[in-house]
Write a protein that holds these residues in place. Structure first.
Motif, PDB file in Angstrom:
ATOM      1  N   ASP A 256       0.862  -1.183  -0.007  1.00 44.56           N
ATOM      2  CA  ASP A 256       0.076  -0.190  -0.205  1.00 44.56           C
ATOM      3  C   ASP A 256       0.854   1.360  -0.106  1.00 44.56           C
ATOM      4  OD1 ASP A 256      -3.056   0.243   0.421  1.00 44.56           O
ATOM      5  OD2 ASP A 256      -2.237   2.071   0.975  1.00 44.56           O
ATOM      6  N   ILE A 257       0.410   2.480  -0.467  1.00 42.42           N
ATOM      7  CA  ILE A 257       1.031   3.478  -0.547  1.00 42.42           C
ATOM      8  C   ILE A 257       1.179   4.167   0.780  1.00 42.42           C
ATOM      9  CG2 ILE A 257       1.092   4.036  -3.119  1.00 42.42           C
ATOM     10  CD1 ILE A 257      -1.366   6.002  -2.242  1.00 42.42           C
ATOM     11  N   TYR A 258       0.173   3.861   1.773  1.00 44.92           N
ATOM     12  CA  TYR A 258      -0.041   4.359   2.999  1.00 44.92           C
ATOM     13  C   TYR A 258       0.495   3.573   4.121  1.00 44.92           C
ATOM     14  CZ  TYR A 258      -3.249   7.544   0.459  1.00 44.92           C
ATOM     15  OH  TYR A 258      -3.665   8.182  -0.304  1.00 44.92           O
ATOM     16  N   SER A 284       8.446   3.982  -3.689  1.00 48.18           N
ATOM     17  CA  SER A 284       9.225   4.151  -4.663  1.00 48.18           C
ATOM     18  C   SER A 284       8.789   2.943  -5.641  1.00 48.18           C
ATOM     19  CB  SER A 284      10.643   4.215  -4.642  1.00 48.18           C
ATOM     20  OG  SER A 284      11.065   2.565  -4.587  1.00 48.18           O
ATOM     21  N   THR A 285       9.199   3.163  -7.119  1.00 46.68           N
ATOM     22  CA  THR A 285       8.615   2.293  -8.190  1.00 46.68           C
ATOM     23  C   THR A 285       9.453   0.955  -8.101  1.00 46.68           C
ATOM     24  OG1 THR A 285      10.311   3.146  -9.530  1.00 46.68           O
ATOM     25  CG2 THR A 285       7.908   3.895  -9.934  1.00 46.68           C
ATOM     26  N   LYS A 286      10.371   0.893  -7.186  1.00 46.83           N
ATOM     27  CA  LYS A 286      11.348  -0.178  -6.962  1.00 46.83           C
ATOM     28  C   LYS A 286      10.589  -1.363  -6.471  1.00 46.83           C
ATOM     29  CE  LYS A 286      15.878   1.819  -6.688  1.00 46.83           C
ATOM     30  NZ  LYS A 286      16.595   2.397  -5.719  1.00 46.83           N
ATOM     31  N   VAL A 287       9.703  -0.962  -5.457  1.00 43.56           N
ATOM     32  CA  VAL A 287       8.978  -2.175  -4.624  1.00 43.56           C
ATOM     33  C   VAL A 287       8.114  -3.032  -5.690  1.00 43.56           C
ATOM     34  CG1 VAL A 287       7.277  -2.341  -2.969  1.00 43.56           C
ATOM     35  CG2 VAL A 287       8.861  -0.324  -2.573  1.00 43.56           C
ATOM     36  N   ILE A 288       7.512  -2.134  -6.538  1.00 44.70           N
ATOM     37  CA  ILE A 288       6.764  -3.163  -7.596  1.00 44.70           C
ATOM     38  C   ILE A 288       7.744  -3.782  -8.452  1.00 44.70           C
ATOM     39  CG2 ILE A 288       4.770  -2.769  -9.310  1.00 44.70           C
ATOM     40  CD1 ILE A 288       3.969  -1.944  -6.731  1.00 44.70           C
TER      41      ILE A 288
END
Length: 403
Positions: A256-258, A284-288
């Motif tokens: 989640d972003i939160y 960050s986009t790295k997580v995905i």
């Protein structure tokens, strides 16, 4: 029903915060219910239900009372007087409620009830969108159903108990429930009560989760031992359900972003005894990207307008704006494009929303299937749940498979 001044005044104060200061109804009500330790459960339910009722019918009541926002204290008492008259509650002889024109209120109600946007108490733009996307007939039935008070449904935590045992335990705590046909893990409360105070809740035997919402994890067809990614996990209602369906075996990565929502998920998982959930904040986009092509199952419980859950969030009618719809549809398309890459080939993915609008649902899926990434997917099945047909939240879910 005899009205108590301190309960009514507390309700008026809360309405001022919700309508004039833009506070969320549920949070304001929670705070208001702690205002007086001497209040019993009847007092608290009067306060909560009165506030929710006036929030739900704000537009209709304001038209009848001929008041406009921001509401003065006098205006709020006029809204309350309309509520009393239409609910058949005897008005006390308080100065704030003097000269309430009861016959005029009833007359105005009869007159305005002939027009859907007043009868169902919704903004003009919402009425227009509903008609455009669902057609007059379906929208009329649906918005009527979404103005009914939502029933309280709980999901049995199969990691710790079964529905029959849970019903017996709750009965001993003074809470009667009924089974729901076709919803194997659900129980519905026969009367509203504060179930968060029960020992059964503290022991993690159940979660509060609407019957329609319980359909989402089921559709994902998970098996023990799989790697599952819940991409918009929030506070984790569906991740917890997935953990139970997987018998705690395998891995659930909750994104989640939160971060604060994921903290709440950790607390809930501990209480539920769900040990196979790992939380990761999308900072960050790295997580995905790290997860690309790695999951057997992906759940995208996408952010949406929430039009399917107006019965439990009536203040959303006043918070939602038409431009939000445009931006959320764009966000849904981006999320589908990005998060679908997490799936392995031959894996399955569910895209779900608690909206009833085709533009957030079927049309999003069709658009996705025409993109470069979406061309790798096949739509296996989709389901729209309407409140007017099910009696529960409005929901949409689609099951897709990667080639």
């Amino acid at each position: 029903m005899r009205l108590h001044r301190n309960l009514v005044f507390a309700s008026i104060d809360a309405l001022a915060e919700i309508f004039n200061d833009g506070k969320y109804a549920d949070k304001t009500i929670q705070k208001t219910l702690k205002r007086d330790k001497r209040w019993g459960s009847r007092d608290r339910s009067f306060v909560a239900e009165t506030i929710y009722d006036i929030v739900r019918w704000k537009r209709l009541y304001a038209e009848i009372a001929e008041v406009k926002q921001p509401f003065s204290r006098e205006d709020l008492f006029r809204l309350f007087a309309v509520w009393c008259v239409l609910r058949g509650v005897k008005l006390p002889d308080w100065p704030q409620l003097e000269k309430t024109p009861e016959r005029r209120i009833k007359g105005r109600f009869d007159e305005l009830s002939k027009i859907r946007k007043y009868r169902e108490s919704i903004p003009d733009w919402m009425d227009e969108v509903g008609v455009k996307e669902l057609g007059e007939k379906v929208w009329t039935k649906e918005i009527h159903a979404l103005n009914e008070q939502a029933p309280v449904v709980i999901r049995t935590n199969k990691l710790k108990t079964d529905p029959k045992s849970l019903a017996d335990i709750l009965r001993e705590e003074g809470i009667e429930t009924s089974n729901l046909n076709n919803y194997p893990e659900a129980l519905e409360l026969k009367e509203r009560s504060n179930i968060f105070r029960t020992k059964a809740f503290q022991d993690g035997l159940f979660e509060v989760q609407d019957a329609s919402s319980q359909r989402v994890a089921e559709l994902l067809d998970v098996q023990p031992g799989m790697r599952v990614v819940d991409t918009c996990a929030g506070a984790g209602g569906k991740a917890l359900h997935l953990a139970a369906l997987m018998d705690n075996k395998g891995q659930i990565i909750a994104l989640d972003i939160y971060g604060n929502k994921l903290k709440e998920l950790k607390r809930r998982a501990k209480r539920a005894g769900a040990h196979n959930i790992e939380t990761r904040e999308i900072d960050s986009t790295k997580v995905i990207k790290k997860l690309y092509n790695s999951a057997d199952r992906v759940l995208i419980d996408a952010p949406c307008s929430g039009l399917g859950v107006l019965s439990r969030n009536p203040d959303a009618k006043w918070k939602l704006q038409p431009e939000f719809l445009d931006s959320i549809r764009k966000e849904q398309a981006e999320i589908l494009e990005k998060y679908s890459k997490i799936l392995k080939s031959k894996g399955k993915m569910v895209y779900a929303t608690c909206s009833i609008l085709p533009s957030e649902n079927q049309q999003q899926v069709q658009k996705f299937l025409k993109t470069g990434e979406g061309a790798n997917f096949t739509l296996l099945k989709e389901k729209t749940i309407l409140s007017s047909e099910s009696g529960y939240d409005g929901f949409y879910m689609a099951l897709l498979e990667k080639k």
